[in-house]
Design an enzyme around this catalytic site. Structure first.
Site, short mmCIF file in Angstrom:
data_model
loop_
_atom_site.label_atom_id
_atom_site.label_comp_id
_atom_site.label_asym_id
_atom_site.label_seq_id
_atom_site.Cartn_x
_atom_site.Cartn_y
_atom_site.Cartn_z
N LYS A 21 0.86 -1.20 0.00
CA LYS A 21 0.00 0.00 0.00
C LYS A 21 0.89 1.23 0.00
O LYS A 21 2.07 1.18 0.37
CB LYS A 21 -0.93 0.02 1.20
CG LYS A 21 -0.28 -0.02 2.60
CD LYS A 21 0.14 1.30 3.15
CE LYS A 21 0.68 1.18 4.58
NZ LYS A 21 1.43 2.37 5.06
N PRO A 44 10.17 -4.21 0.81
CA PRO A 44 11.06 -4.11 1.98
C PRO A 44 10.27 -3.83 3.26
O PRO A 44 9.20 -3.22 3.20
CB PRO A 44 11.96 -2.91 1.64
CG PRO A 44 11.79 -2.66 0.20
CD PRO A 44 10.41 -3.15 -0.16
N GLN A 50 9.93 -2.05 7.15
CA GLN A 50 10.20 -0.70 7.71
C GLN A 50 10.21 0.37 6.63
O GLN A 50 11.03 1.27 6.64
CB GLN A 50 11.52 -0.69 8.47
CG GLN A 50 11.52 -1.64 9.66
CD GLN A 50 12.60 -1.29 10.66
OE1 GLN A 50 13.76 -1.16 10.29
NE2 GLN A 50 12.22 -1.12 11.92
N ALA A 51 9.31 0.20 5.64
CA ALA A 51 9.29 1.09 4.48
C ALA A 51 8.01 1.91 4.39
O ALA A 51 7.90 2.77 3.53
CB ALA A 51 9.46 0.27 3.21
N GLY A 52 7.02 1.62 5.25
CA GLY A 52 5.74 2.32 5.15
C GLY A 52 4.88 1.80 4.01
O GLY A 52 3.93 2.46 3.58
N ASP A 77 -2.66 -1.57 9.81
CA ASP A 77 -2.81 -1.49 8.35
C ASP A 77 -3.43 -2.75 7.74
O ASP A 77 -3.67 -2.79 6.53
CB ASP A 77 -1.44 -1.30 7.68
CG ASP A 77 -0.84 0.06 7.99
OD1 ASP A 77 -1.59 0.98 8.33
OD2 ASP A 77 0.40 0.18 7.89
N GLY A 96 4.05 -4.06 3.90
CA GLY A 96 4.40 -5.41 3.40
C GLY A 96 4.00 -6.51 4.38
O GLY A 96 3.33 -7.47 4.00
N GLY A 97 4.39 -6.35 5.64
CA GLY A 97 4.05 -7.35 6.66
C GLY A 97 2.55 -7.43 6.88
O GLY A 97 1.98 -8.51 7.03
#
Ligand code: C5P
Length: 300
Positions: A19, A113, A115-117, A155, A120-121
């Site tokens: 996102k 990646p 810690q990218a905002g 999120d 992903g997780g």
């Protein structure tokens, strides 16, 4: 072999999209320590791929499919394979809620990646909820899945919703679908040094605001760029630039090339919207920084 037996042996392969926060305002801090948000999120075509096999015991086993995980710029570096992974937490939350005694082997091809905002997780957790609800034949309703999603992370609900775009409020878990027309293009550059979401919110202190979402919501529904109005905005951007110099350098480069550059979520991912896919690809190839986890064109 009967069709129902096939689901036991064939893996379920699912794409797990990143996102972007086109807009993110922080309006206050809540009693539970989280922050009250008004954020406009969109789904992108930048995706991880997850492959699910049902297991007859309760184990949830994660593994990575990336060919090489030792390069420092691989998105797979730092991707946890233990209980701290949101995929495992989502699967365990379903087991706990339903008493299901099945497990799963989950292979992940990681492109987004951490810690990218980019969520992903959270996206991986959302597709896990949907896939295991089906593969374990739990028959949980969408509203129950959304309750589980909210317990896994702020999120996860947006990514579970499947909406192309939404206004997300509360701590980010309350989803209001937005009308989105056409396809927009952009370039996404993610510094190799990531940002800790909790550190970024903490560093914001009390610097809250009331920036309006109307221009970006109108833009998504009409495709027309509003004149003299703030379109993309992120209250966390100046904090992230101070805490992570790579964010500042990346935003400066993008701004010089495109006129406007933005942070997504709490970063460290940075993006610009551009007029075409060709322009987006050209810019993604041109960034000279040596410290990127990802440089790619994207569509929303
Ligand atoms: O919900 P999630 O696990 O993504 O949040 C990570 C951390 O980011 C939280 O522990 C909290 O410190 C911070 N956060 C916040 N307000 C939000 C979302 C996240 O303060 N709305």
């Amino acid at each position: 072999m009967a069709a129902s037996d096939c689901t036991q042996v064939l893996p379920r392969i699912v794409r797990s999209p990143a996102k972007l926060n086109l807009f993110l305002e922080v309006t206050g801090r809540r009693a539970d320590g989280f922050h009250e948000l008004e954020t406009v999120m969109v789904r992108t075509d930048v995706c991880d791929t997850l492959m699910f096999h049902v297991q007859q015991d309760k184990q949830i086993c994660l593994s990575l499919l990336n060919p090489s995980c030792d390069g420092i710029h691989s998105a797979a570096v730092g991707f946890p394979l233990d209980d701290s992974n949101l995929i495992v937490q989502a699967a365990q939350a379903l087991q706990k809620l339903t008493g299901c005694s099945l497990g799963a082997q989950i292979h992940v091809h990681k492109l987004i990646p951490g810690q990218a905002g980019l969520g992903g997780g959270s996206s991986n957790a959302a597709v896990t909820l949907n896939a295991l609800n089906e593969l374990w034949k739990l028959n949980l309703s969408s509203s129950v899945l959304h309750k589980v999603a909210a317990s896994v992370g702020s999120d996860v609900n947006f990514l579970l919703s499947g909406y192309r775009a939404a206004l997300c409020t509360g701590r980010g878990e309350q989803i209001h679908a937005l009308h989105k027309t056409g396809t927009q293009h952009g370039v996404l550059l993610v510094p190799a040094v990531g940002n800790s979401t909790s550190e970024i919110f903490q560093a914001l202190g009390g610097a809250f605001g009331q920036q309006k979402t109307t221009p970006v919501i109108d833009y998504l529904s009409t495709g027309i760029v509003p004149q003299d109005q703030v379109l993309c905005f992120n209250r966390l951007q100046s904090v992230a630039e101070k805490l992570n110099p790579a964010v500042s350098r990346t935003l400066s480069w993008l701004k010089e090339k495109t006129g406007a550059a933005h942070l997504t979520g709490s970063g460290s991912g940075c993006f610009s919207l551009v007029s075409s896919a060709v322009e987006a690809r050209r810019l993604a190839r041109r960034f000279k920084g040596t410290e990127l986890a990802l440089a790619t064109a994207f569509r929303i």
